[in-house]
Design a protein around this motif. Structure first.
Motif, PDB file in Angstrom:
ATOM      1  N   LYS A 168       0.823  -1.208   0.000  1.00  0.00           N
ATOM      2  CA  LYS A 168       0.000   0.000   0.000  1.00  0.00           C
ATOM      3  C   LYS A 168       0.860   1.262   0.000  1.00  0.00           C
ATOM      4  O   LYS A 168       0.517   2.273  -0.637  1.00  0.00           O
ATOM      5  CB  LYS A 168      -0.927   0.006   1.216  1.00  0.00           C
ATOM      6  N   LYS A 169       1.967   1.201   0.694  1.00  0.00           N
ATOM      7  CA  LYS A 169       2.858   2.363   0.774  1.00  0.00           C
ATOM      8  C   LYS A 169       3.356   2.740  -0.617  1.00  0.00           C
ATOM      9  O   LYS A 169       3.374   3.927  -0.993  1.00  0.00           O
ATOM     10  CB  LYS A 169       4.037   2.052   1.693  1.00  0.00           C
ATOM     11  N   VAL A 170       3.733   1.752  -1.402  1.00  0.00           N
ATOM     12  CA  VAL A 170       4.220   1.993  -2.765  1.00  0.00           C
ATOM     13  C   VAL A 170       3.074   2.452  -3.664  1.00  0.00           C
ATOM     14  O   VAL A 170       3.231   3.398  -4.453  1.00  0.00           O
ATOM     15  CB  VAL A 170       4.874   0.718  -3.335  1.00  0.00           C
ATOM     16  N   PHE A 171       1.927   1.813  -3.550  1.00  0.00           N
ATOM     17  CA  PHE A 171       0.772   2.197  -4.366  1.00  0.00           C
ATOM     18  C   PHE A 171       0.364   3.636  -4.076  1.00  0.00           C
ATOM     19  O   PHE A 171       0.082   4.412  -5.001  1.00  0.00           O
ATOM     20  CB  PHE A 171      -0.395   1.237  -4.094  1.00  0.00           C
ATOM     21  N   ASP A 172       0.310   3.987  -2.796  1.00  0.00           N
ATOM     22  CA  ASP A 172      -0.084   5.352  -2.424  1.00  0.00           C
ATOM     23  C   ASP A 172       0.933   6.372  -2.922  1.00  0.00           C
ATOM     24  O   ASP A 172       0.558   7.455  -3.402  1.00  0.00           O
ATOM     25  CB  ASP A 172      -0.228   5.462  -0.905  1.00  0.00           C
ATOM     26  N   LYS A 173       2.197   6.040  -2.816  1.00  0.00           N
ATOM     27  CA  LYS A 173       3.262   6.957  -3.234  1.00  0.00           C
ATOM     28  C   LYS A 173       3.125   7.334  -4.702  1.00  0.00           C
ATOM     29  O   LYS A 173       3.344   8.492  -5.091  1.00  0.00           O
ATOM     30  CB  LYS A 173       4.624   6.327  -2.981  1.00  0.00           C
ATOM     31  N   HIS A 174       2.737   6.374  -5.527  1.00  0.00           N
ATOM     32  CA  HIS A 174       2.664   6.609  -6.970  1.00  0.00           C
ATOM     33  C   HIS A 174       1.232   6.771  -7.479  1.00  0.00           C
ATOM     34  O   HIS A 174       1.000   6.821  -8.695  1.00  0.00           O
ATOM     35  CB  HIS A 174       3.359   5.461  -7.712  1.00  0.00           C
TER      36      HIS A 174
END
Length: 446
Positions: A168-174
């Motif tokens: 989720k952290k990566v998805f939210d970042k991008h």
């Protein structure tokens, strides 16, 4: 759980396949295993009398089951032996069967491998012992894997309904939304990799289990089996649906060329460079122990769908407990098998971290309401349970699937390291599997 290394059974498997077909040719009836010899009343009498049961299994939660079983039945002594994981145990088991001595009373067998033991008449039909009463106790995928018609060759120990694990952290970042279809998944892969060339939607270097599971979800049924009659067709609609999508990912180099369970894989899951996994519901324990530094970053969602609005799923991994025909005390062996896979035994294993194949455990409030700190407090079991309910229940494996999987990377695997197309790789896998089956005496059509 799927093995973490490629499965290789060479000369031993060939010899066993020949032995299996010899047994079939001799006219042994698959339904005669235990028929007319033992029933539920004999199992009860055996427990009263007592004795020793040897169990070959690598699954750690069985230790608690053994303790509970011996406490309930103090006259029974259970010896739990780790004879190796997956193919190593299968080799030892087949050798013991061929030698006529040294076989255990109970053996853990993964669903994909069970066929090679049933075709050789080397495991008991558990129906006469009382296994038929558990037909509605298990979820569709595992139950389909252990029975043929009225015959039941093992009882499901756990299951691996698939889910979508994402960072989720990566998805939210991008700014990437969780994909609900595989087309959206491809778009997410492109967006992530364009935003950061070090980030890949997933890893893949060619895995037989992952490939067949996604074909299963896509509606493909490349294997059809009826005794020694086998049909293999990787040109069916579901297989084509899978290859059309996955080929895009390979052509555009959107998947990391990193093998699962390697050090690089764990590192990628930890630092976010591998952003998702489509894998069995047994995965949380592996993330918790192997990717501890990413706790709180990951979440779970349903698998993306091949057709928008569908809810189709598939199994990825899972094991059963079978009773070899060479078992010295089949009644006690069945008693332990039943205890370990149903009721209190199954619940104890779930409490210790196993993913259930039993409907009662999957539907229990305690199970569904379990919060996973690793997934930010998400009640991930609700996703897994829904997946289990949506597994297609008509999937078949080859009676020599262990061999077929062992040559996957020599055929389909070429699509990951050369210009070979996935569809061509699957056709090559089909051809090799057909030839092997014919060489072993199976009636194979393709």
């Amino acid at each position: 759980m799927r093995n973490r290394t490629a499965r290789r059974l060479l000369g031993t498997l060939a010899a066993v396949s020949a032995l299996a077909l010899t047994a079939t040719a001799c006219g042994s009836d698959a339904s005669d295993a235990g028929a007319g010899k033992s029933g539920p009343e004999d199992v009860a009498a055996a427990l009263e009398k007592g004795g020793k049961v040897t169990v070959w299994a690598w699954e750690p939660t069985l230790k608690k089951v053994v303790e509970d079983f011996e406490k309930k039945y103090p006259k029974v002594d259970v010896e739990l032996v780790n004879a190796g994981t997956g193919d190593k145990q299968y080799t030892a088991l087949q050798n013991a069967i061929a030698a006529g001595s040294g076989a255990p009373d109970v053996a853990q067998v993964e669903y994909y491998a069970l066929g090679q033991f049933t075709i050789g008449k080397s495991v008991e039909n558990l129906a006469p012992y009382g296994a038929t009463r558990h037909g509605t106790s298990f979820t569709p995928g595992p139950w389909t894997a252990v029975h043929q018609g009225d015959d039941i060759y093992a009882l499901p120990m756990d299951s691996g309904p698939m889910a979508f694990f994402y960072n989720k952290k990566v998805f939210d970042k991008h700014g990437v939304k969780v994909p609900t279809t595989w087309d959206e998944y491809v778009e997410a892969a492109r967006t992530l990799h364009k935003a950061d060339p070090k980030v890949f939607i997933t890893n893949d270097t060619g895995d037989a289990g992952a490939t067949t599971s996604l074909i299963w979800q896509a509606g493909g049924r490349p294997y059809k089996t009826q005794g020694t009659d086998v049909t293999i067709d990787f040109g069916d609609k579901g297989s084509k649906t899978y290859t059309a999508t996955w080929q895009k990912l390979l052509d555009e180099k959107l998947v990391a060329p990193i093998s699962s369970w390697s050090d690089g894989w764990y590192k990628g899951l930890a630092d976010g460079s591998i952003a998702t996994l489509s894998i069995g519901a047994w995965m949380p324990a592996n993330l918790t122990s192997g990717v501890a530094s990413a706790a709180g970053d990951w979440r779970v969602a349903p698998l993306p769908q091949w057709t928008k609005g569908d809810k189709a799923s598939a199994e990825n991994g899972g094991s059963s407990l079978a009773v070899p025909k060479a078992a010295k005390n089949k009644e006690l062996a069945y008693a332990f098998t039943e205890f370990a896979t149903t009721g209190a035994g199954a619940s104890a294993r779930v409490a210790a971290g196993a993913f259930p194949a039993t409907r009662a455990d999957l539907e229990s409030k305690a199970f569904l309401d379990t919060e996973f700190p690793y997934f930010g407090g998400q009640k991930a079991n609700q996703v897994f349970a829904e997946s289990a309910r949506n597994v297609g229940d008509d999937w078949k494996y080859l009676p020599y699937q262990v061999y077929a999987n062992s040559v996957f990377n020599d055929t389909v695997g070429k699509a990951y390291v050369s210009p070979t197309k996935l569809s061509d790789g699957l056709k090559a896998w089909q051809d090799v599997s057909v030839k092997y089956g014919k060489d072993q005496g199976f009636a194979v059509n393709d």
